[in-house]
Design a protein around this motif. Structure first.
Motif, PDB file in Angstrom:
ATOM      1  N   ASP A  94       0.865  -1.184   0.000  1.00  0.00           N
ATOM      2  CA  ASP A  94       0.000   0.000   0.000  1.00  0.00           C
ATOM      3  C   ASP A  94       0.901   1.233   0.000  1.00  0.00           C
ATOM      4  OD1 ASP A  94      -1.636   2.161   0.601  1.00  0.00           O
ATOM      5  OD2 ASP A  94      -2.909   1.025   1.966  1.00  0.00           O
ATOM      6  N   GLU A  95       1.035   1.844  -1.169  1.00  0.00           N
ATOM      7  CA  GLU A  95       1.944   2.977  -1.308  1.00  0.00           C
ATOM      8  C   GLU A  95       1.494   4.171  -0.482  1.00  0.00           C
ATOM      9  OE1 GLU A  95       3.655   5.647  -5.007  1.00  0.00           O
ATOM     10  OE2 GLU A  95       3.190   3.515  -5.340  1.00  0.00           O
ATOM     11  N   ARG A  96       0.190   4.338  -0.361  1.00  0.00           N
ATOM     12  CA  ARG A  96      -0.333   5.490   0.399  1.00  0.00           C
ATOM     13  C   ARG A  96       0.087   5.417   1.869  1.00  0.00           C
ATOM     14  NH1 ARG A  96      -4.732   5.963   3.520  1.00  0.00           N
ATOM     15  NH2 ARG A  96      -5.508   3.906   2.868  1.00  0.00           N
ATOM     16  N   ARG A  97       0.016   4.239   2.445  1.00  0.00           N
ATOM     17  CA  ARG A  97       0.350   4.084   3.865  1.00  0.00           C
ATOM     18  C   ARG A  97       1.785   3.606   4.090  1.00  0.00           C
ATOM     19  NH1 ARG A  97      -3.564   0.345   6.863  1.00  0.00           N
ATOM     20  NH2 ARG A  97      -3.513  -0.869   4.909  1.00  0.00           N
ATOM     21  N   ASN A  98       2.491   3.316   3.007  1.00  0.00           N
ATOM     22  CA  ASN A  98       3.866   2.822   3.076  1.00  0.00           C
ATOM     23  C   ASN A  98       3.954   1.561   3.926  1.00  0.00           C
ATOM     24  OD1 ASN A  98       6.650   2.639   2.673  1.00  0.00           O
ATOM     25  ND2 ASN A  98       7.102   3.895   4.478  1.00  0.00           N
ATOM     26  N   THR A  99       3.160   0.556   3.566  1.00  0.00           N
ATOM     27  CA  THR A  99       3.203  -0.716   4.282  1.00  0.00           C
ATOM     28  C   THR A  99       2.715  -1.842   3.384  1.00  0.00           C
ATOM     29  OG1 THR A  99       2.437  -1.933   6.229  1.00  0.00           O
ATOM     30  CG2 THR A  99       0.864  -0.407   5.239  1.00  0.00           C
ATOM     31  N   PHE A 100       3.270  -3.026   3.584  1.00  0.00           N
ATOM     32  CA  PHE A 100       2.675  -4.208   2.997  1.00  0.00           C
ATOM     33  C   PHE A 100       1.391  -4.525   3.760  1.00  0.00           C
ATOM     34  CE2 PHE A 100       7.010  -4.581   1.457  1.00  0.00           C
ATOM     35  CZ  PHE A 100       6.812  -5.023   0.155  1.00  0.00           C
ATOM     36  N   THR A 101       0.490  -5.257   3.115  1.00  0.00           N
ATOM     37  CA  THR A 101      -0.825  -5.509   3.702  1.00  0.00           C
ATOM     38  C   THR A 101      -1.027  -7.009   3.935  1.00  0.00           C
ATOM     39  OG1 THR A 101      -1.843  -5.654   1.512  1.00  0.00           O
ATOM     40  CG2 THR A 101      -1.819  -3.490   2.598  1.00  0.00           C
ATOM     41  N   GLN A 102      -2.116  -7.334   4.639  1.00  0.00           N
ATOM     42  CA  GLN A 102      -2.378  -8.733   4.962  1.00  0.00           C
ATOM     43  C   GLN A 102      -2.605  -9.564   3.698  1.00  0.00           C
ATOM     44  OE1 GLN A 102      -5.960  -9.588   7.250  1.00  0.00           O
ATOM     45  NE2 GLN A 102      -4.914 -11.270   8.315  1.00  0.00           N
ATOM     46  N   PHE A 103      -3.379  -9.043   2.775  1.00  0.00           N
ATOM     47  CA  PHE A 103      -3.593  -9.706   1.499  1.00  0.00           C
ATOM     48  C   PHE A 103      -3.809  -8.645   0.435  1.00  0.00           C
ATOM     49  CE2 PHE A 103      -7.579  -9.782   3.939  1.00  0.00           C
ATOM     50  CZ  PHE A 103      -8.475  -9.154   3.095  1.00  0.00           C
ATOM     51  N   TYR A 104      -3.751  -9.036  -0.816  1.00  0.00           N
ATOM     52  CA  TYR A 104      -3.863  -8.085  -1.910  1.00  0.00           C
ATOM     53  C   TYR A 104      -5.159  -7.279  -1.781  1.00  0.00           C
ATOM     54  CZ  TYR A 104      -0.226 -10.750  -4.438  1.00  0.00           C
ATOM     55  OH  TYR A 104       0.942 -11.376  -4.824  1.00  0.00           O
ATOM     56  N   GLY A 105      -5.021  -5.950  -1.860  1.00  0.00           N
ATOM     57  CA  GLY A 105      -6.171  -5.073  -1.829  1.00  0.00           C
ATOM     58  C   GLY A 105      -6.748  -4.827  -0.446  1.00  0.00           C
ATOM     59  N   SER A 106      -6.129  -5.354   0.585  1.00  0.00           N
ATOM     60  CA  SER A 106      -6.655  -5.236   1.949  1.00  0.00           C
ATOM     61  C   SER A 106      -6.176  -3.954   2.618  1.00  0.00           C
ATOM     62  CB  SER A 106      -6.204  -6.431   2.781  1.00  0.00           C
ATOM     63  OG  SER A 106      -6.532  -6.269   4.144  1.00  0.00           O
ATOM     64  N   ASP A 107      -6.986  -3.457   3.546  1.00  0.00           N
ATOM     65  CA  ASP A 107      -6.547  -2.373   4.423  1.00  0.00           C
ATOM     66  C   ASP A 107      -5.940  -2.905   5.714  1.00  0.00           C
ATOM     67  OD1 ASP A 107      -7.375  -0.323   2.712  1.00  0.00           O
ATOM     68  OD2 ASP A 107      -9.425  -0.372   3.499  1.00  0.00           O
ATOM     69  N   GLU A 108      -6.058  -4.233   5.924  1.00  0.00           N
ATOM     70  CA  GLU A 108      -5.597  -4.844   7.174  1.00  0.00           C
ATOM     71  C   GLU A 108      -4.116  -5.201   7.091  1.00  0.00           C
ATOM     72  OE1 GLU A 108      -7.404  -4.939   9.765  1.00  0.00           O
ATOM     73  OE2 GLU A 108      -9.375  -4.507   8.916  1.00  0.00           O
ATOM     74  N   LEU A 109      -3.532  -5.386   8.276  1.00  0.00           N
ATOM     75  CA  LEU A 109      -2.125  -5.776   8.381  1.00  0.00           C
ATOM     76  C   LEU A 109      -2.018  -7.159   9.004  1.00  0.00           C
ATOM     77  CD1 LEU A 109      -0.555  -2.422   9.604  1.00  0.00           C
ATOM     78  CD2 LEU A 109      -0.807  -3.269   7.274  1.00  0.00           C
ATOM     79  N   ASP A 110      -0.809  -7.693   8.986  1.00  0.00           N
ATOM     80  CA  ASP A 110      -0.545  -9.025   9.521  1.00  0.00           C
ATOM     81  C   ASP A 110       0.860  -9.012  10.111  1.00  0.00           C
ATOM     82  OD1 ASP A 110       0.154 -11.808   9.787  1.00  0.00           O
ATOM     83  OD2 ASP A 110      -1.439 -12.301   8.379  1.00  0.00           O
ATOM     84  N   ALA A 111       1.000  -9.510  11.332  1.00  0.00           N
ATOM     85  CA  ALA A 111       2.314  -9.505  11.973  1.00  0.00           C
ATOM     86  C   ALA A 111       3.314 -10.392  11.247  1.00  0.00           C
ATOM     87  CB  ALA A 111       2.180  -9.950  13.431  1.00  0.00           C
ATOM     88  N   ALA A 112       2.850 -11.342  10.435  1.00  0.00           N
ATOM     89  CA  ALA A 112       3.775 -12.171   9.667  1.00  0.00           C
ATOM     90  C   ALA A 112       4.592 -11.346   8.681  1.00  0.00           C
ATOM     91  CB  ALA A 112       3.009 -13.263   8.927  1.00  0.00           C
ATOM     92  N   LEU A 113       4.121 -10.138   8.344  1.00  0.00           N
ATOM     93  CA  LEU A 113       4.881  -9.248   7.460  1.00  0.00           C
ATOM     94  C   LEU A 113       6.201  -8.838   8.083  1.00  0.00           C
ATOM     95  CD1 LEU A 113       1.869  -6.977   6.428  1.00  0.00           C
ATOM     96  CD2 LEU A 113       2.917  -8.779   5.025  1.00  0.00           C
ATOM     97  N   LEU A 114       6.314  -8.967   9.409  1.00  0.00           N
ATOM     98  CA  LEU A 114       7.572  -8.633  10.090  1.00  0.00           C
ATOM     99  C   LEU A 114       8.693  -9.584   9.693  1.00  0.00           C
ATOM    100  CD1 LEU A 114       6.043  -7.998  13.627  1.00  0.00           C
ATOM    101  CD2 LEU A 114       6.986  -6.240  12.100  1.00  0.00           C
ATOM    102  N   LEU A 115       8.351 -10.721   9.088  1.00  0.00           N
ATOM    103  CA  LEU A 115       9.366 -11.688   8.677  1.00  0.00           C
ATOM    104  C   LEU A 115      10.001 -11.344   7.333  1.00  0.00           C
ATOM    105  CD1 LEU A 115       7.498 -14.974   9.687  1.00  0.00           C
ATOM    106  CD2 LEU A 115       9.460 -13.945  10.851  1.00  0.00           C
ATOM    107  N   ILE A 116       9.484 -10.326   6.647  1.00  0.00           N
ATOM    108  CA  ILE A 116      10.010  -9.984   5.317  1.00  0.00           C
ATOM    109  C   ILE A 116      11.516  -9.762   5.329  1.00  0.00           C
ATOM    110  CG2 ILE A 116      10.009  -8.160   3.562  1.00  0.00           C
ATOM    111  CD1 ILE A 116       6.962  -8.096   3.786  1.00  0.00           C
TER     112      ILE A 116
END
Length: 597
Positions: free
Chosen positions: A447-469
């Motif tokens: 999500d370029e607007r919020r500068n974050t990866f998201t839980q799934f494509y097109g989602s506004d939600e986040l997921d702590a598993a993204l911390l493993l990137i």
């Protein structure tokens, strides 16, 4: 009123485990394996569902308890007006049959002790027939038999469908109870030499713990976590169960209650890394070999979890005669998530095999052929939606973490062929796959607007598993998108203390379940790792200190933590939480010590 989850301690024999409360009551034990039916199930009900309490007459909670240093031998003491008594609980590594040994010893004064044994086979539903044989008590019901004996013999009697005993101990006097299980159609196993078993249990555990290479801060917590992982290992196969319990709730009174007495592929790379870093090569090889046996076969039939010996069928049932921990229903046996489609497991398996090769483990001929078979299947399906790392029971989505782990599988295959071309394979094909996955995730999962990866494509939600990137190498830790993701996860999923939830449960359409859950301890350790990789080591170490402080008085962690209620939640003790503690300790302090794996 059931005891808080953190009031329990663990004992075990590398094939099953028991939970012992501060009251001196064994409230959970499955025999003969971790995933067998429980003969003590008071943890998920009340005393009538099976328990075994030994404590001073009229006493409640113990005065203190502790494991003997670097062992799984538990000492529990009560100070009473008449004196002090100690109960030592352990399960010796079995030769043939499982034994639960409880040694009562007078310390000071003259203390009257009472034992109450309520055996209830099949998760508290079957009351056995109890009789005396050769001075022992033997309980039989269907396929199960259990023998109770004491050394020296003490008077026992039956009342209220339970076996009672009462006796007095003075300083230095000891009374030993032994409960031995065996199939009811077989003869009673040979009697255990309890003095020798206790001595060898202490010596064996301490010798094993001494092999730990970690010498940094909180070494006691690291060693206790490793002992817990060893205790959760099913020795005949090398499989490591996620927890020895089922249906301890993620929300008190809620429905998020699952059976964790199985082996998850999602744990494989982190578990392997923790064991190797700490110097436990033999255990790491046993886990790797279990993994190879479990996943062998058609790549399309890869499961996200398996039984202790690699069983694939884990049918999920709800048992209505158990009211659940603190009325948290339903109580589930088995796990239907075993049939889910999760792309991340392909990355976990391939990453584990890559880690094994890098560590110098002896290779297995089938390993590389299996990896190529998995990769061919993944190449065809990686664009499909899946249920994701957390086994959501909502609709399939394009979970970003799943796609990142698909990239990991391709990346590790490319690296293997670049380093060892003799392995054989089309490295250009896997490079193209790696590049395609990377490009899609960055385009559709960010999500370029919020500068974050998201839980799934097109989602506004986040997921702590993204911390493993950053840990996977998908992007460097100082990439602005990674830094933005770390901050976004802390903001949206974090608590004032710095812990994080897995994902938001506000939208029940994501995971298909009502209710909420606590902060997820493994994810909170991942946050500490991500902060450290991003150069924010002081913040990471502060968070690590807070997480270690959540361990109970004997050093154990459940799956989750309820910050509002200041209590542990979920199945207990949880291997994933203890793997997180070990991994983060090495991440934060290993470089300083020169001991990182």
């Amino acid at each position: 009123m059931q005891r808080p989850i953190e009031d329990y301690a663990l004992i075990g024999d590398h094939q099953t485990a028991a939970l012992v409360a501060r009251t001196g009551s064994v409230d959970w034990l499955c025999l003969p394996r971790f995933d067998s039916a429980a003969c003590f199930a008071a943890l998920l009900g009340d005393e009538e569902h099976g328990h075994w309490r030994i404590a001073p007459r009229g006493a409640d909670l113990c005065s203190r308890r502790a494991y003997r240093p670097d062992t799984l031998v538990l000492d529990t003491e009560w100070d009473t007006p008449d004196g002090t008594v100690r109960v030592t609980d352990f399960m010796p590594q079995r030769d043939r049959a499982p034994d639960l040994v409880r040694v009562v010893e007078g310390v000071t004064g003259e203390v009257t002790v009472r034992s109450t044994l309520r055996l209830r086979f099949d998760y508290g539903s079957v009351v056995p027939w109890m009789r005396r044989v050769d001075g022992h008590r033997v309980a039989v019901a269907g396929p199960d038999a259990a023998w109770l004996r004491t050394e020296p013999e003490v008077r026992s009697w039956g009342h209220g469908r339970a076996t009672h005993a009462e006796f007095t101990v003075r300083p230095g006097e000891r009374v030993t109870f032994v409960l031995t299980w065996h199939p009811s159609h077989e003869a009673r196993p040979p009697l255990l030499d309890t003095e020798r078993a206790l001595r060898e249990s202490v010596e064996d555990w301490q010798a094993w713990a001494a092999r730990c290479r970690y010498r940094g801060p909180h070494r006691d917590a690291v060693v206790r976590s490793l002992i817990t992982l060893k205790a959760l290992t099913y020795e005949p196969t090398g499989g490591i169960v996620a927890a020895p319990t089922t249906s301890l709730p993620e929300e008190i009174g809620g429905v998020r209650n699952w059976d964790y007495r199985y082996c998850w592929l999602r744990d494989s790379t982190l578990t392997l890394g923790a064991l190797l870093a700490a110097g436990y090569q033999e255990e790491a090889e046993a886990w790797r070999d279990w993994l190879l046996r479990a996943v062998a076969g058609d790549p399309a039939d890869l499961r996200i979890m398996y039984g202790l010996a690699g069983e694939r069928r884990l049918p999920e049932l709800e048992i209505d005669w158990l009211p659940g921990y603190a009325d948290s229903r339903p109580v589930r046996i088995g796990n239907a998530a075993a049939h889910q489609h999760q792309l991340d497991v392909y990355g976990e398996v391939v990453d584990s095999l890559a880690l094994a090769r890098r560590s110098g483990m002896p290779t297995r001929p089938q390993g590389w052929r299996m990896q190529l078979g998995l990769m061919e299947f993944l190449r065809k399906v990686w664009r499909e939606p899946d249920e994701g790392l957390w086994e959501v029971r909502g609709p399939r989505r394009h979970f970003v973490h799943s796609k990142v782990l698909a990239w990991v599988a391709a990346d590790r295959t490319v690296r293997a062929l670049e380093e060892q071309p003799e392995l054989g394979g089309d490295v250009d094909r896997w490079r193209r796959l790696r590049d395609d996955i990377h490009a899609e995730v960055c385009a559709r999962g960010y999500d370029e607007r919020r500068n974050t990866f998201t839980q799934f494509y097109g989602s506004d939600e986040l997921d702590a598993a993204l911390l493993l990137i950053p840990r996977t190498g998908f992007l460097p830790a100082d990439d602005p998108r990674v830094l933005g993701t770390i901050d976004a996860v802390r903001k949206d999923l974090g608590t004032p203390a710095g812990f994080v939830r897995r994902y938001s449960t506000d939208d029940a359409t994501v995971d298909g379940l009502p209710g909420h859950e606590g902060v997820f301890l493994a994810c909170s350790f991942w946050l500490a790792d991500a902060l450290h990789l991003a150069g924010r080591t002081a913040e990471a170490r502060t968070l690590f200190e807070r997480l270690v402080a959540l361990c109970n008085d004997v050093g154990l962690l459940a799956e989750e933590y309820d910050a509002a209620g200041d209590r542990q939640l979920g199945n207990f003790p949880q291997a994933f939480s203890h793997v997180g503690l070990v991994t983060t300790a090495f991440s934060l302090f290993g470089d300083d010590l020169g001991t990182a794996g």
